[in-house]
Scaffold this motif. Structure first.
Motif, short mmCIF file in Angstrom:
data_model
loop_
_atom_site.label_atom_id
_atom_site.label_comp_id
_atom_site.label_asym_id
_atom_site.label_seq_id
_atom_site.Cartn_x
_atom_site.Cartn_y
_atom_site.Cartn_z
N ARG A 1 52.75 22.61 -9.65
CA ARG A 1 52.38 23.90 -10.17
C ARG A 1 53.29 24.99 -10.14
O ARG A 1 52.99 26.16 -10.69
N ARG B 1 44.85 30.61 -0.88
CA ARG B 1 43.66 30.01 -2.17
C ARG B 1 44.39 28.63 -2.32
O ARG B 1 43.41 27.77 -2.71
N SER C 1 42.46 25.46 -1.35
CA SER C 1 41.71 24.64 -2.40
C SER C 1 42.08 23.05 -2.38
O SER C 1 41.33 22.14 -2.51
N TRP C 2 43.49 22.91 -2.43
CA TRP C 2 44.26 21.61 -2.15
C TRP C 2 43.58 20.74 -0.94
O TRP C 2 42.94 19.68 -1.17
N TYR C 3 43.51 21.58 0.26
CA TYR C 3 43.02 20.69 1.37
C TYR C 3 41.67 20.48 1.22
O TYR C 3 41.19 19.40 1.73
N SER C 4 40.71 21.20 0.67
CA SER C 4 39.30 20.95 0.58
C SER C 4 39.22 19.79 -0.40
O SER C 4 38.40 18.91 0.06
N GLN C 5 40.01 19.84 -1.14
CA GLN C 5 39.85 18.46 -2.08
C GLN C 5 40.32 17.20 -1.44
O GLN C 5 39.57 16.30 -1.50
N VAL C 6 41.30 17.43 -0.66
CA VAL C 6 41.72 16.15 0.27
C VAL C 6 40.56 15.79 1.05
O VAL C 6 40.33 14.60 1.28
N ILE D 1 37.25 16.21 0.60
CA ILE D 1 36.20 15.54 -0.11
C ILE D 1 36.82 14.04 -0.54
O ILE D 1 35.64 13.30 -0.43
N ASP D 2 37.99 14.06 -0.96
CA ASP D 2 38.31 12.58 -1.50
C ASP D 2 38.31 11.68 -0.11
O ASP D 2 37.75 10.60 -0.28
N HIS D 3 38.63 12.32 1.05
CA HIS D 3 38.40 11.37 2.05
C HIS D 3 37.32 10.91 2.35
O HIS D 3 36.70 9.69 2.66
N ASN E 1 34.72 10.66 0.33
CA ASN E 1 34.12 9.69 -0.71
C ASN E 1 34.63 8.22 -0.48
O ASN E 1 34.02 7.48 -0.50
#
Length: 84
Positions: free
Chosen positions: A12, A49, A53-58, A60-62, A64
């Motif tokens: 990024r 932010r 954002s990155w941690y929230s996605q981590v 969610i992926d976990h 799943n």
């Protein structure tokens, strides 16, 4: 996880952000006792932010991955998950 976070920050264009927040407190800290989560804290800046954002996605992926494995293990059963 830090290797992944470092790579994401570098991609990024923010290599300096390749660290976790150092002012988020400890497990028992109240939000107002930290520099990251307090009113007007670092969570509301560009870095905060980006990190959240990155941690929230981590997370969610976990979730799943765990639910996918549970679906295989309990084939034929109805599976539901609740996130507080």
């Amino acid at each position: 996880m830090m290797k992944i976070f470092t790579k994401v920050a570098e991609v990024r264009g923010h290599a300096i952000w390749a660290r976790g927040p150092d002012n988020a407190g400890t497990y028992n800290s109240q939000p107002h006792e930290t520099g990251f989560f307090c009113d007007g804290g670092d969570y509301d800046g560009f870095y905060g932010r980006f990190f959240l954002s990155w941690y929230s996605q981590v997370l969610i992926d976990h979730g799943n991955r765990v639910l996918s494995l549970a679906k295989l293990a309990f084939e034929g059963s109805c599976i539901a998950a609740k996130v507080s």
